[in-house]
Design an enzyme around this catalytic site. Structure first.
Site, PDB file in Angstrom:
ATOM      1  N   GLY A  18     -10.195   2.412 -13.364  1.00 52.37           N
ATOM      2  CA  GLY A  18      -8.786   2.220 -13.006  1.00 52.37           C
ATOM      3  C   GLY A  18      -7.923   3.449 -13.158  1.00 52.37           C
ATOM      4  N   THR A  19      -8.505   4.651 -12.944  1.00 46.26           N
ATOM      5  CA  THR A  19      -7.647   5.842 -13.048  1.00 46.26           C
ATOM      6  C   THR A  19      -6.671   5.907 -11.865  1.00 46.26           C
ATOM      7  OG1 THR A  19      -9.186   7.344 -11.927  1.00 46.26           O
ATOM      8  CG2 THR A  19      -9.414   7.136 -14.315  1.00 46.26           C
ATOM      9  N   ASN A  20      -7.066   5.386 -10.715  1.00 50.07           N
ATOM     10  CA  ASN A  20      -6.103   5.330  -9.604  1.00 50.07           C
ATOM     11  C   ASN A  20      -4.985   4.330  -9.905  1.00 50.07           C
ATOM     12  OD1 ASN A  20      -6.785   7.101  -7.170  1.00 50.07           O
ATOM     13  ND2 ASN A  20      -8.790   6.287  -7.763  1.00 50.07           N
ATOM     14  N   MET A  96     -15.220  -2.512  -5.743  1.00 46.68           N
ATOM     15  CA  MET A  96     -16.530  -2.301  -5.127  1.00 46.68           C
ATOM     16  C   MET A  96     -17.080  -3.563  -4.470  1.00 46.68           C
ATOM     17  SD  MET A  96     -16.869   0.781  -5.298  1.00 46.68           S
ATOM     18  CE  MET A  96     -16.721   2.320  -6.177  1.00 46.68           C
ATOM     19  N   LEU A  99     -14.582  -6.743   1.719  1.00 44.81           N
ATOM     20  CA  LEU A  99     -13.700  -7.883   1.958  1.00 44.81           C
ATOM     21  C   LEU A  99     -14.135  -8.617   3.230  1.00 44.81           C
ATOM     22  CD1 LEU A  99     -10.234  -6.312   1.072  1.00 44.81           C
ATOM     23  CD2 LEU A  99     -11.668  -7.821  -0.333  1.00 44.81           C
ATOM     24  N   ASN A 113      -7.131   1.018   1.009  1.00 41.78           N
ATOM     25  CA  ASN A 113      -8.279   1.365   0.179  1.00 41.78           C
ATOM     26  C   ASN A 113      -8.344   2.888   0.074  1.00 41.78           C
ATOM     27  OD1 ASN A 113     -10.560   1.172  -1.380  1.00 41.78           O
ATOM     28  ND2 ASN A 113     -11.923   0.512   0.277  1.00 41.78           N
ATOM     29  N   HIS A 115     -11.180   6.136  -0.451  1.00 40.41           N
ATOM     30  CA  HIS A 115     -12.603   6.465  -0.393  1.00 40.41           C
ATOM     31  C   HIS A 115     -12.771   7.947  -0.743  1.00 40.41           C
ATOM     32  CE1 HIS A 115     -16.753   6.087   0.682  1.00 40.41           C
ATOM     33  NE2 HIS A 115     -16.660   7.069   1.547  1.00 40.41           N
TER      34      HIS A 115
HETATM   35  C1  GAR Z   1     -12.534   6.302  -6.795  1.00 44.27           C
HETATM   36  O1  GAR Z   1     -13.081   7.589  -6.748  1.00 44.27           O
HETATM   37  C2  GAR Z   1     -12.542   5.686  -5.415  1.00 44.27           C
HETATM   38  O2  GAR Z   1     -12.386   6.628  -4.395  1.00 44.27           O
HETATM   39  C3  GAR Z   1     -13.904   5.059  -5.384  1.00 44.27           C
HETATM   40  O3  GAR Z   1     -14.073   4.521  -6.661  1.00 44.27           O
HETATM   41  C4  GAR Z   1     -13.415   5.353  -7.608  1.00 44.27           C
HETATM   42  C5  GAR Z   1     -12.632   4.484  -8.564  1.00 44.27           C
HETATM   43  O4  GAR Z   1     -12.096   5.225  -9.610  1.00 44.27           O
HETATM   44  N1  GAR Z   1     -14.004   4.062  -4.359  1.00 44.27           N
HETATM   45  C6  GAR Z   1     -15.032   3.956  -3.520  1.00 44.27           C
HETATM   46  O5  GAR Z   1     -16.041   4.624  -3.616  1.00 44.27           O
HETATM   47  C7  GAR Z   1     -14.887   2.867  -2.467  1.00 44.27           C
HETATM   48  N2  GAR Z   1     -15.809   3.077  -1.392  1.00 44.27           N
HETATM   49  P1  GAR Z   1     -11.031   4.580 -10.594  1.00 44.27           P
HETATM   50  O6  GAR Z   1     -11.558   3.206 -11.025  1.00 44.27           O
HETATM   51  O7  GAR Z   1     -10.978   5.537 -11.742  1.00 44.27           O
HETATM   52  O8  GAR Z   1      -9.721   4.481  -9.860  1.00 44.27           O
END
Ligand code: GAR
Length: 223
Positions: A18-20, A96, A99, A113, A115
């Protein structure tokens, strides 16, 4: 008199750290983003992002996909939870799960989303590893509107990250992550400001019609 658009009501879907999500929380706290996170949902009870949400007083819950017979049943549960909090824009942040049309139809044009690649390159899992193995000179990250396909919806914002000779997956992923934390709040802000218009595959951004190129990127550099 122009009335500023109200804060956007967000539902954030996560599966991991969940850093985003944290970057979005921080952007709201700093006044860079007018948004109200109504709900955080994880499909995994152990996701670190749930704890981040709770620390900030944001409602957070687990909806475990394994409890449901199929993708559509799981998505019906997501839709019900999001609608019960009057969510307007769904933000997938390291979520992950693919949908189904149940979610996509309920929130058409209102699901984003992120990527960790420059779409349409390297869709699906292990995008950073794919870019390294391919020998690309640049990769990056993409925020897009979710459609039925995998990582191929209309693109809102991209950031370019050069691949360096000594990069391993962890080093490159860290630099991509740092860019994700800048472009996701930006994409949501453009939505909140009602600047995004989806025209087929193309996202038009009001206020950015007359951009000129501010340079090109070459890797390795020309000199
Ligand atoms: C992120 O790097 C995002 O781009 C990726 O998961 C990570 C989640 O990081 N998503 C994908 O690969 C989707 N295809 P986070 O949990 O620290 O936000």
């Amino acid at each position: 008199m122009n009335v500023a658009p109200p804060p956007v009501r967000l539902g954030v879907l996560i599966s991991g750290e969940g850093t985003n999500l944290q970057a979005i929380i921080d952007a709201i706290a700093n006044g860079d983003l007018r948004a109200d996170i109504r709900l955080v949902i994880s499909n995994k009870a152990a996701a670190g992002g749930l704890e981040r949400a709770r620390r900030h007083g944001i409602p957070a819950m687990t909806i475990d996909h394994r409890v449901y017979a199929n993708r559509c049943d799981f998505d019906h549960a997501l839709v019900a939870a999001l609608q019960s909090r009057d969510v307007e824009l769904v933000v997938c942040a390291g979520f992950m799960r693919l949908l189904s049309p149940v979610m996509i139809d309920a929130f058409r044009g209102r699901i984003m989303n992120i990527h960790p690649a420059l779409c349409p390159a390297f869709p699906g899992v292990n995008a950073v590893r794919q870019a390294l193995a391919y020998g690309a000179r640049f990769t990056g990250c993409t925020v897009f509107f979710v459609t039925e396909g995998v990582d191929d919806g209309p693109i809102i914002v991209q950031a370019v990250v050069p691949i360096l000779p000594d990069d391993d997956e962890a080093a490159l992923a860290a630099r991509i992550h740092a860019e994700e934390h800048r472009i996701y709040p930006l994409a949501i802000r453009l939505y909140q400001e009602k600047r995004l218009e989806i025209d087929g595959r193309i996202v038009r951004i009001r206020g950015y019609e007359n951009l000129t190129a501010s340079g090109t990127l070459v890797n390795p550099r020309l000199d």
